[in-house]
Design a protein around this motif. Structure first.
Motif, mmCIF file in Angstrom:
data_model
loop_
_atom_site.group_PDB
_atom_site.id
_atom_site.type_symbol
_atom_site.label_atom_id
_atom_site.label_comp_id
_atom_site.label_asym_id
_atom_site.label_seq_id
_atom_site.Cartn_x
_atom_site.Cartn_y
_atom_site.Cartn_z
ATOM 1 N N MET A 1 -15.759 16.795 -14.160
ATOM 2 C CA MET A 1 -14.459 17.379 -14.491
ATOM 3 C C MET A 1 -14.302 18.816 -14.002
ATOM 4 O O MET A 1 -13.184 19.318 -13.914
ATOM 5 N N GLU A 2 -15.455 19.457 -13.651
ATOM 6 C CA GLU A 2 -15.360 20.838 -13.150
ATOM 7 C C GLU A 2 -14.426 20.919 -11.950
ATOM 8 O O GLU A 2 -13.571 21.791 -11.863
ATOM 9 N N SER A 3 -14.601 19.968 -11.002
ATOM 10 C CA SER A 3 -13.764 20.038 -9.793
ATOM 11 C C SER A 3 -12.316 19.670 -10.132
ATOM 12 O O SER A 3 -11.382 20.301 -9.647
ATOM 13 N N ALA A 4 -12.126 18.681 -11.027
ATOM 14 C CA ALA A 4 -10.756 18.272 -11.369
ATOM 15 C C ALA A 4 -10.009 19.382 -12.106
ATOM 16 O O ALA A 4 -8.805 19.582 -11.917
ATOM 17 N N GLN A 5 -10.756 20.122 -12.911
ATOM 18 C CA GLN A 5 -10.104 21.168 -13.732
ATOM 19 C C GLN A 5 -9.560 22.325 -12.907
ATOM 20 O O GLN A 5 -8.708 23.081 -13.378
ATOM 21 N N ARG A 6 -10.022 22.456 -11.684
ATOM 22 C CA ARG A 6 -9.458 23.507 -10.814
ATOM 23 C C ARG A 6 -7.971 23.222 -10.557
ATOM 24 O O ARG A 6 -7.194 24.123 -10.324
ATOM 25 N N TYR A 7 -7.588 21.950 -10.623
ATOM 26 C CA TYR A 7 -6.203 21.564 -10.301
ATOM 27 C C TYR A 7 -5.329 21.478 -11.547
ATOM 28 O O TYR A 7 -4.158 21.806 -11.504
ATOM 29 N N VAL A 8 -5.934 20.971 -12.646
ATOM 30 C CA VAL A 8 -5.194 20.887 -13.910
ATOM 31 C C VAL A 8 -6.122 21.448 -14.997
ATOM 32 O O VAL A 8 -6.896 20.712 -15.622
ATOM 33 N N PRO A 9 -6.071 22.773 -15.206
ATOM 34 C CA PRO A 9 -7.054 23.414 -16.095
ATOM 35 C C PRO A 9 -7.029 22.908 -17.529
ATOM 36 O O PRO A 9 -8.054 22.965 -18.217
ATOM 37 N N ASP A 10 -5.895 22.361 -17.982
ATOM 38 C CA ASP A 10 -5.819 21.968 -19.398
ATOM 39 C C ASP A 10 -6.456 20.610 -19.699
ATOM 40 O O ASP A 10 -6.453 20.164 -20.847
ATOM 41 N N ILE A 11 -6.943 19.919 -18.672
ATOM 42 C CA ILE A 11 -7.623 18.632 -18.943
ATOM 43 C C ILE A 11 -9.111 18.816 -18.621
ATOM 44 O O ILE A 11 -9.496 19.013 -17.471
ATOM 45 N N GLY A 12 -9.923 18.774 -19.675
ATOM 46 C CA GLY A 12 -11.356 19.047 -19.513
ATOM 47 C C GLY A 12 -12.218 17.858 -19.889
ATOM 48 O O GLY A 12 -11.697 16.777 -20.192
ATOM 49 N N PRO A 13 -13.540 18.042 -19.897
ATOM 50 C CA PRO A 13 -14.468 16.939 -20.173
ATOM 51 C C PRO A 13 -14.212 16.248 -21.510
ATOM 52 O O PRO A 13 -14.416 15.037 -21.620
ATOM 53 N N ALA A 14 -13.749 17.002 -22.515
ATOM 54 C CA ALA A 14 -13.540 16.389 -23.835
ATOM 55 C C ALA A 14 -12.299 15.494 -23.853
ATOM 56 O O ALA A 14 -12.092 14.738 -24.808
ATOM 57 N N ASP A 15 -11.489 15.564 -22.801
ATOM 58 C CA ASP A 15 -10.217 14.810 -22.795
ATOM 59 C C ASP A 15 -10.309 13.504 -22.005
ATOM 60 O O ASP A 15 -9.281 12.841 -21.803
ATOM 61 N N VAL A 16 -11.503 13.160 -21.513
ATOM 62 C CA VAL A 16 -11.608 11.942 -20.685
ATOM 63 C C VAL A 16 -12.758 11.070 -21.157
ATOM 64 O O VAL A 16 -13.668 11.534 -21.850
ATOM 65 N N ARG A 17 -12.679 9.785 -20.763
ATOM 66 C CA ARG A 17 -13.835 8.894 -20.945
ATOM 67 C C ARG A 17 -13.967 8.042 -19.692
ATOM 68 O O ARG A 17 -12.984 7.838 -18.958
ATOM 69 N N GLY B 1 2.981 12.847 -12.060
ATOM 70 C CA GLY B 1 2.786 11.900 -10.954
ATOM 71 C C GLY B 1 1.335 11.926 -10.517
ATOM 72 O O GLY B 1 0.451 11.524 -11.281
ATOM 73 N N MET B 2 1.094 12.453 -9.302
ATOM 74 C CA MET B 2 -0.278 12.537 -8.805
ATOM 75 C C MET B 2 -0.573 13.951 -8.333
ATOM 76 O O MET B 2 0.291 14.591 -7.738
ATOM 77 N N VAL B 3 -1.800 14.400 -8.577
ATOM 78 C CA VAL B 3 -2.219 15.728 -8.111
ATOM 79 C C VAL B 3 -3.520 15.560 -7.341
ATOM 80 O O VAL B 3 -4.510 15.063 -7.895
ATOM 81 N N TYR B 4 -3.493 15.943 -6.067
ATOM 82 C CA TYR B 4 -4.646 15.753 -5.179
ATOM 83 C C TYR B 4 -5.136 17.098 -4.645
ATOM 84 O O TYR B 4 -4.331 18.014 -4.453
ATOM 85 N N PRO B 5 -6.436 17.165 -4.311
ATOM 86 C CA PRO B 5 -6.935 18.349 -3.599
ATOM 87 C C PRO B 5 -6.605 18.270 -2.104
ATOM 88 O O PRO B 5 -6.225 17.200 -1.611
ATOM 89 N N VAL B 6 -6.797 19.385 -1.395
ATOM 90 C CA VAL B 6 -6.714 19.342 0.072
ATOM 91 C C VAL B 6 -8.009 18.672 0.540
ATOM 92 O O VAL B 6 -9.095 19.146 0.199
ATOM 93 N N PRO B 7 -7.926 17.567 1.284
ATOM 94 C CA PRO B 7 -9.168 16.850 1.607
ATOM 95 C C PRO B 7 -10.020 17.600 2.629
ATOM 96 O O PRO B 7 -9.501 18.377 3.423
ATOM 97 N N ASP B 8 -11.310 17.327 2.560
ATOM 98 C CA ASP B 8 -12.230 17.869 3.558
ATOM 99 C C ASP B 8 -12.170 16.945 4.765
ATOM 100 O O ASP B 8 -12.483 15.753 4.642
ATOM 101 N N PRO B 9 -11.768 17.452 5.940
ATOM 102 C CA PRO B 9 -11.572 16.546 7.083
ATOM 103 C C PRO B 9 -12.841 15.820 7.534
ATOM 104 O O PRO B 9 -12.768 14.838 8.249
ATOM 105 N N ARG B 10 -14.021 16.284 7.063
ATOM 106 C CA ARG B 10 -15.258 15.586 7.477
ATOM 107 C C ARG B 10 -15.434 14.267 6.732
ATOM 108 O O ARG B 10 -16.258 13.434 7.097
ATOM 109 N N TYR B 11 -14.678 14.079 5.627
ATOM 110 C CA TYR B 11 -14.846 12.855 4.836
ATOM 111 C C TYR B 11 -13.528 12.111 4.703
ATOM 112 O O TYR B 11 -12.500 12.732 4.449
ATOM 113 N N PRO B 12 -13.572 10.784 4.820
ATOM 114 C CA PRO B 12 -12.319 10.039 4.666
ATOM 115 C C PRO B 12 -11.906 9.912 3.204
ATOM 116 O O PRO B 12 -10.766 9.604 2.903
ATOM 117 N N PHE B 13 -12.848 10.164 2.265
ATOM 118 C CA PHE B 13 -12.492 10.076 0.842
ATOM 119 C C PHE B 13 -11.623 11.291 0.524
ATOM 120 O O PHE B 13 -11.846 12.373 1.043
#
Ligand SMILES: Cc1cc2nc3c(=O)[nH]c(=O)nc-3n(C[C@H](O)[C@H](O)[C@H](O)COP(=O)(O)OP(=O)(O)OC[C@H]3O[C@@H](n4cnc5c(N)ncnc54)[C@H](O)[C@@H]3O)c2cc1C
Length: 402
Positions: A332-348, A248-260
């Motif tokens: 991808m460094e930040s994304a990989q903290r959440y799903v370690p098996d998906i790295g830079p070589a797996d995306v475009r 489904g979807m995997v999100y980080p805990v947001p930083d409350p200082r930013y709306p993104f």
């Protein structure tokens, strides 16, 4: 009180808000003449057509805010609308993951907010339970929102436009509204079409201009605040070989200082999996190539005192985001903290969206929806995420106050 049947209403903007509002007026008062003016050659051409496609369940928003209220109602309305019109809608669910103990204070605060907003079916999971929902996600705790969904917002826009036209309204493309003046007995709207400027006399004017909201508002209402500062959000597409690693979807805990909400994994209704979007200053409000620069848009950002105040406070975060813009590996460094098996070589790289972020003069990011109304003119001045989710509820809110 909704307008009477002798009324003419002009709506500027064929994004999801303009279309939802036009449809709502026609549903309540079938005889009203409604015209939607859209400057592009299609509906949903800007934010609505470049977003993550997520139907949010209300996890993040300050209880009591317009965002909290209208997201909750909007999700339910949109779910029913998609069912009724056979539009894509998939409740694939979302995990908001705390990757280590340092995030738990923010995580606890987020859980309180989500519970106060009545997010349906919300559960708190420990590290072991995370694997039952998303076997490839890593973390010490997560909030699971099973009713967070995905849809196709451009398809929703197409359906709304169809309904407007079949109810006697008009969706007029390639029409740029350049000015409006209050006159005795109405409002005169100037619309550029081809080489000509047409004049339309209307009773009510509703501005839903997204990335141009401040410009149009300043021209029509004389109020330049808040200023829209465009932020680009780039997406990466995960290879077919790895895309089933996230259900489904995997999100980080947001930083409350930013709306993104931070770079996250999002499933699309076509079955693809994307990572993103990040958030970095855009040099254009209308163009989507990575190198796009529109001098007028850049000048509008640089001449706004609020931009310099915001930059002075947040330049460190800006530099971190810039690394991700320049390098897929950093992204991808930040994304990989959440799903370690998906790295830079797996995306475009997979395109980008432009966010209309409203910034006040003192440099603060405007968080909540901001909608003004005076003398027959309603102006949506800030409608960031989750405004697509909330669109049908925002339409009710606006039309209740016409
Ligand atoms: C990267 C990104 C990801 C997002 N993800 C999500 C998400 O997952 N879920 C969610 O709920 N929200 C999300 N959002 C937010 C959501 O997309 C927006 O809040 C929503 O689309 C706003 O709709 P709108 O109609 O106000 O704006 P827009 O879709 O930008 O429409 C405004 C329209 O006005 C037209 N216009 C402007 N000026 C004129 C003029 N003078 N004359 C005529 N026409 C004019 C423009 O051409 C445009 O079509 C995201 C946004 C971005 C950018």
């Amino acid at each position: 009180m909704p307008p009477s049947s002798a009324t003419t209403v002009a709506v500027v903007g064929g994004g999801i808000l303009g279309l939802a509002i036009a449809r709502e007026i026609l549903q309540r008062r079938p005889g009203v003449r409604v015209q939607v003016f859209e400057q592009e050659d299609r509906v949903g051409a800007h934010q609505t057509g470049h977003n993550s496609g997520v139907v949010h369940a209300g996890i993040y928003y300050r209880p009591g805010s317009l965002k909290a209220e209208l997201c909750t109602r909007g999700r339910a309305l949109l779910r029913d609308y998609c069912a009724e019109h056979a539009l894509p809608y998939d409740e694939c669910g979302k995990l908001v993951v705390a990757v280590d103990g340092s995030e738990l204070d923010r995580f606890d605060a987020l859980e309180k907010t989500a519970r106060a907003n009545g997010v349906p079916g919300l559960r708190r999971l420990d590290g072991r339970e995370i694997a039952e929902v998303e076997p490839h996600a890593a973390g010490v705790a997560a909030l699971h929102s099973p009713h967070t969904a995905i849809t196709d917002y451009v398809a929703v826009c197409g359906s709304l436009a169809g309904e407007i036209e079949s109810s006697g309204g008009e969706v007029l493309l390639r029409r740029e509204v350049t000015a409006a003046r209050r006159r005795a007995g109405g409002i005169e709207v100037s619309v550029r079409h081809g080489g000509w400027v047409e004049q339309h006399r209307v009773d009510q004017l509703i501005l839903c201009a997204g990335l141009q909201a401040d410009r149009l508002g300043a021209r029509i209402d004389g109020d330049p605040t808040p200023r829209i500062v465009p932020f680009r959000g780039e997406y990466m597409r995960v290879s077919e070989a790895k895309r089933e690693l996230v259900r489904g979807m995997v999100y980080p805990v947001p930083d409350p200082r930013y709306p993104f909400l931070g770079v996250h994994f999002t499933r699309r209704v076509d079955g693809s999996l994307e990572v993103g979007p990040n958030a970095f200053l855009s040099l254009s409000r209308r163009h989507y190539s990575r190198a796009a620069l529109t001098p007028r848009d850049l000048a509008a950002t640089l001449s706004w005192p609020g931009f310099w105040r915001f930059s002075a406070e947040h330049w460190r975060t800006g530099l971190t985001e810039l690394r991700g813009v320049l390098s897929v590996r950093s992204y991808m460094e930040s994304a990989q903290r959440y799903v370690p098996d998906i790295g830079p070589a797996d995306v475009r790289r997979a395109g980008l969206g432009l966010r209309a972020q409203a910034l006040d003069r003192d440099g603060s990011l405007v968080d909540d929806f901001r909608i003004h109304r005076s003398d027959g003119i309603t102006s949506v001045r800030n409608a960031p995420s989750p405004a697509a989710t909330s669109s049908l509820a925002i339409a009710e809110y606006v039309v209740d106050r016409l």
